[in-house]
Design an enzyme around this catalytic site. Structure first.
Site, PDB file in Angstrom:
ATOM      1  NE  ARG A  41     -47.547 -37.350  47.286  1.00 59.81           N
ATOM      2  CZ  ARG A  41     -46.334 -37.463  47.458  1.00 59.81           C
ATOM      3  NH1 ARG A  41     -45.554 -35.896  47.565  1.00 59.81           N
ATOM      4  NH2 ARG A  41     -45.839 -38.225  47.826  1.00 59.81           N
ATOM      5  CE  LYS A 202     -37.794 -36.580  47.530  1.00 62.73           C
ATOM      6  NZ  LYS A 202     -39.894 -36.611  48.447  1.00 62.73           N
ATOM      7  N   GLY A 358     -45.120 -38.989  44.437  1.00 69.18           N
ATOM      8  CA  GLY A 358     -45.735 -37.872  44.037  1.00 69.18           C
ATOM      9  C   GLY A 358     -45.408 -37.228  42.789  1.00 69.18           C
ATOM     10  N   GLY A 381     -41.024 -43.026  48.523  1.00 63.04           N
ATOM     11  CA  GLY A 381     -40.482 -43.642  49.117  1.00 63.04           C
ATOM     12  C   GLY A 381     -40.974 -44.385  51.009  1.00 63.04           C
TER      13      GLY A 381
END
Ligand SMILES: Nc1ncnc2c1ncn2[C@@H]1O[C@H](COP(=O)(O)OP(=O)(O)O)[C@@H](O)[C@H]1O
Ligand SMILES: O=C(OP(=O)(O)O)[C@H](O)COP(=O)(O)O
Length: 401
Positions: A41, A202, A358, A381
């Protein structure tokens, strides 16, 4: 696709001497000693920042790291400064806050072509609440806004959405534009059979996505922490595995919906369980329906690796978000490594393979297979929500081209 594909472009903005608020997603994985374990990232954010530096802008970088509740030193962005400076070829200055007098002073001192990194914007609860006063404070630091945080574009937060209301122009950075160009194209008309693999931890934010995915995909493979909510909904014992109790009925209805739609929904048939959440835990393989009390599922088992691989062999497009297990612990990385290898193999045969998120990207980087994939996305997401056809608030807020 409901989301905008074309947004105001960075190239049109007049940059010299301007203070530019750049929202980036520097939410990278760090180990216990604050070493960056995957810098994808950070590297992905570099082209936009270098461009701004090259045109003499004063660059104010803003990001979140993790999900802190208030000021939490372990979620400071400070450990990122050396790598960021190295990649940019300039010495990045770091602020101890993201708003306030001290920050204003530091902003006033940024030279043309200089870079100031603000502290974790999620140290303020106002960020995730998209508080207008907080957004105004962030906006007051700069003359224009660039959103390059594709990984956080699905969050309507102050630094990703609110701030765009108070700074004009507000435009997309190069990474944001690149992700939209690729993903909107690839998922609007995917080559079929189309498969999604969803795992990770998540659960509450991704289980909802599954409902929409059932409208799009032919095959849906579930792994990671996601699966135990489904097992529990089926009446299986899950020991101390990750479970979202309030999502049990949703899991049941998703399984019914998949059946009614003729979508093949695959859950692991066997899992690797551990007696504690640790790299040196004792482990064993058990059928998915037989997790004893006190044990937790931390990876998919060997029988599952084989059956998932066979199912994936039939596909033409695969999007993967969320590791199959706790890949950070070598003992529980086998399932994730195997899926990464399978997708690399399929890419070689012309299958479109998209990896988002990530940790998922970190897992693929770890086994050295990132360059074998069709597209490595910085958003997990975000790419799933884009695939659902949902508008991304961080993109919608930007000026039209
Ligand atoms: N069975 C599991 N139990 C708990 N955590 C898990 C399990 N499987 C995977 N994880 C964790 O999920 C995390 C990644 O999840 P997530 O953030 O959703 O993925 P991404 O960052 O790729 O979007 C990893 O840190 C991994 O350890
Ligand atoms: O890591 C991220 O998302 P991802 O895990 O879905 O790729 C982004 O930085 C967003 O983080 P959030 O899910 O805490 O809002």
């Amino acid at each position: 696709m409901a989301t905008k594909r074309s947004v105001g472009s960075l190239k049109e903005a007049d940059l010299k001497g301007k203070r530019v608020f750049v929202r980036v997603d520097l939410n990278v994985p760090l180990d216990d000693n604050f070493n960056i374990t995957d810098d994808t990232r950070i590297r992905a954010a570099v082209p936009t920042i270098k461009y701004l530096i090259g045109y003499g802008a004063k660059v104010i970088l803003s990001s979140h790291l993790g999900r802190p509740k208030g000021v939490t030193p372990k979620f400071s962005l400070k450990p990122l400064v050396p790598r960021l400076s190295e990649l940019l070829g300039v010495e990045v200055k770091m602020a101890n806050d993201c708003i306030g007098e001290e920050v204003e002073k530091l902003v006033a001192e940024i030279p043309e072509g200089g870079v100031l990194l603000l502290e974790n914007v999620r140290f303020y609860k106002e960020e995730e609440k998209n508080d207008p006063e907080f957004a105004k404070k962030l906006a007051s630091l700069a003359d224009l806004y660039v959103n390059d945080a594709f990984g956080t574009a699905h969050r309507p937060h102050a630094s990703t959405e609110g701030v765009a209301k108070y700074l004009k122009p507000s435009v997309a950075g190069f990474l944001m534009q690149k992700e939209l160009d690729y993903l909107v194209g690839a998922v609007a008309n995917p080559k079929k059979p189309f498969a999604a693999i969803v795992g990770g931890s998540k659960v509450s934010s991704k289980i909802g996505v599954i409902e929409s995915l059932l409208e799009k995909v032919n095959l849906l493979i579930l792994g990671g922490g996601m699966i135990f909510t489904f097992y529990k909904a089926q009446g299986h014992a899950v020991g101390s595995s990750l479970v979202e109790e309030d999502k049990l009925s949703l899991a049941t209805s998703l399984m019914e919906k998949a059946k009614a739609k003729g979508v093949s929904l695959l859950l692991p048939s066997d899992v690797v369980i551990a007696d504690k959440f640790a790299a040196d835990a004792n482990s064993k393989v058990v059928p998915a329906s037989g997790i004893p009390d006190g044990w937790m599922g931390l990876d998919i088992g060997p029988e599952t690796i084989k059956s998932f691989g066979e199912a994936l062999d039939t596909t033409k497009t695969v999007i993967w978000n969320g590791p199959m297990g706790v890949f950070e612990f070598e003992k529980f990385a086998t399932g994730t490594d195997a899926i990464a290898k399978k997708l690399a193999e399929l890419s070689g045969k012309g299958v479109t393979t998209i990896i988002g998120g990530g940790d998922s990207v970190a897992a693929v980087e770890k086994v050295g297979l990132a360059d074998k994939m069709s597209h490595i996305s910085t958003g997990g997401g975000a790419s799933l929500e884009l695939l659902e056809g949902k508008p991304l608030p961080g993109v919608l807020a930007l000026n039209d081209a």
